[in-house]
Design a protein around this motif. Sequence first.
Motif, PDB file in Angstrom:
ATOM      1  N   CYS A 101       0.815  -1.215   0.000  1.00 20.75           N
ATOM      2  CA  CYS A 101       0.000   0.000   0.000  1.00 20.75           C
ATOM      3  C   CYS A 101       0.848   1.265   0.000  1.00 20.75           C
ATOM      4  O   CYS A 101       0.454   2.270  -0.602  1.00 20.75           O
ATOM      5  CB  CYS A 101      -0.933   0.003   1.207  1.00 20.75           C
ATOM      6  N   LYS A 104       2.713   3.127  -4.179  1.00 15.56           N
ATOM      7  CA  LYS A 104       1.524   3.294  -5.010  1.00 15.56           C
ATOM      8  C   LYS A 104       1.610   2.507  -6.323  1.00 15.56           C
ATOM      9  O   LYS A 104       0.596   2.060  -6.861  1.00 15.56           O
ATOM     10  CB  LYS A 104       1.285   4.773  -5.299  1.00 15.56           C
ATOM     11  N   THR A 107       0.477  -0.925  -5.532  1.00 20.96           N
ATOM     12  CA  THR A 107      -0.967  -0.929  -5.292  1.00 20.96           C
ATOM     13  C   THR A 107      -1.740  -0.972  -6.607  1.00 20.96           C
ATOM     14  O   THR A 107      -2.633  -1.804  -6.793  1.00 20.96           O
ATOM     15  CB  THR A 107      -1.395   0.325  -4.499  1.00 20.96           C
ATOM     16  N   THR A 108      -1.402  -0.070  -7.520  1.00 22.40           N
ATOM     17  CA  THR A 108      -2.144  -0.033  -8.785  1.00 22.40           C
ATOM     18  C   THR A 108      -1.895  -1.287  -9.609  1.00 22.40           C
ATOM     19  O   THR A 108      -2.803  -1.768 -10.294  1.00 22.40           O
ATOM     20  CB  THR A 108      -1.775   1.218  -9.597  1.00 22.40           C
ATOM     21  N   LYS A 146       1.811  11.924  -8.536  1.00 28.67           N
ATOM     22  CA  LYS A 146       1.763  11.692  -7.092  1.00 28.67           C
ATOM     23  C   LYS A 146       3.130  11.214  -6.607  1.00 28.67           C
ATOM     24  O   LYS A 146       3.836  10.508  -7.337  1.00 28.67           O
ATOM     25  CB  LYS A 146       0.726  10.606  -6.745  1.00 28.67           C
ATOM     26  N   TYR A 176       5.372   8.987 -10.842  1.00 24.73           N
ATOM     27  CA  TYR A 176       4.156   8.180 -10.804  1.00 24.73           C
ATOM     28  C   TYR A 176       3.060   9.022 -11.440  1.00 24.73           C
ATOM     29  O   TYR A 176       2.630  10.041 -10.884  1.00 24.73           O
ATOM     30  CB  TYR A 176       3.814   7.814  -9.357  1.00 24.73           C
ATOM     31  N   GLU A 268      -6.633   4.495  -4.348  1.00 23.71           N
ATOM     32  CA  GLU A 268      -5.621   4.093  -3.385  1.00 23.71           C
ATOM     33  C   GLU A 268      -6.230   3.167  -2.340  1.00 23.71           C
ATOM     34  O   GLU A 268      -7.443   3.175  -2.114  1.00 23.71           O
ATOM     35  CB  GLU A 268      -5.022   5.318  -2.672  1.00 23.71           C
ATOM     36  N   ASN A 270      -5.275   2.455   1.685  1.00 22.60           N
ATOM     37  CA  ASN A 270      -4.449   2.933   2.793  1.00 22.60           C
ATOM     38  C   ASN A 270      -4.404   1.883   3.893  1.00 22.60           C
ATOM     39  O   ASN A 270      -5.434   1.534   4.471  1.00 22.60           O
ATOM     40  CB  ASN A 270      -5.026   4.238   3.348  1.00 22.60           C
TER      41      ASN A 270
END
Length: 319
Positions: A101, A104, A107-108, A146, A176, A268, A270
């Motif tokens: 997490c 990023k 995560t994606t 980001k 990113y 996202e 978290n």
Amino acid sequence: MIPRILIVSDNSDSRSKGLAARLSRRGAVVATLPLAAIAFDTGSPSGLSIPGFDGTLPDAVLVRSIAAGSFEAITRRLGVLHALGKLSIPVWNSAQAIERCVDKSMTTFLLKNAGLPTPPTFAIEGRAMAEAIAERELPFTPLVLKPLFGAQGRGIRLIEALSDLPAEDEVNGVYYLQHYVPRPGPPYRDFRVFVCAGEVLAMMSRRGDDWITNVNRGAVPEQVSGHVSRHGETELPALARAAAAAVGADFAGVDIVPAADGKLFVLEVNSMPAWSGLQSVAAVNIADAIADALLKFLADRAEAAATTRPYRFTAPANS
């Protein structure tokens, strides 16, 4: 058996105190420590030394926060969480889930790999590669830049021209870039959905004059109500549960944005979420719900261990 719970927190904030109080009221023995205080110690039976545990281990660990530090310090602290997991201590959230997490790009990757809707995203190194991506994508859509490691909306920029790209040293050489999701505004809205143990505890929309709709930037938390119906009330919790599962999080705050056409995108996940804004509009007490879920998990685990009989091999008799 009285469960002993370690809350990992680097500051004595209201959420950590609330969790400790609610676990204590339910009969648990609770200690709160920063990860920096836990040592690797090969002289200890477990290989770890945890202040206040006299050479023993907690029954579970709940991670609220990990302080910033050097690469070496963060690596060691996450190593402590990995070690606890290796010792079969339940850690909410695990080191692996936190790593997924915090980064990023991972995560994606995991959201897309799980078939969940997330905006087209590119994570590359060097300005030359960033410019190549921007030249290709900007004729069709603005991009959102980001920080790879960042939270609460800090450091986010809208990229509408090549000149908007920052210098490499401003982003540590890593860009990113994500397609901007167009939506009506101002006011702008998105959603935060809090998931724990596979269940949705609470949801809110965040309304703000800024397209970055974080509560700490002035967005107003609101109860999820009628305006969500055109996206499908049941779609939000289902999407959030699937996103938390994709990263392996036991509890998480999932950020979901509705596009102008009503399609939902997961932005996202978290793994160390705050919930003060969400709590202001939620019907359930979030700290109570987390405490109940963790203690139920431990009770179910103990019951399963007690009812599982080891397999014993019996040699066949000679005929």
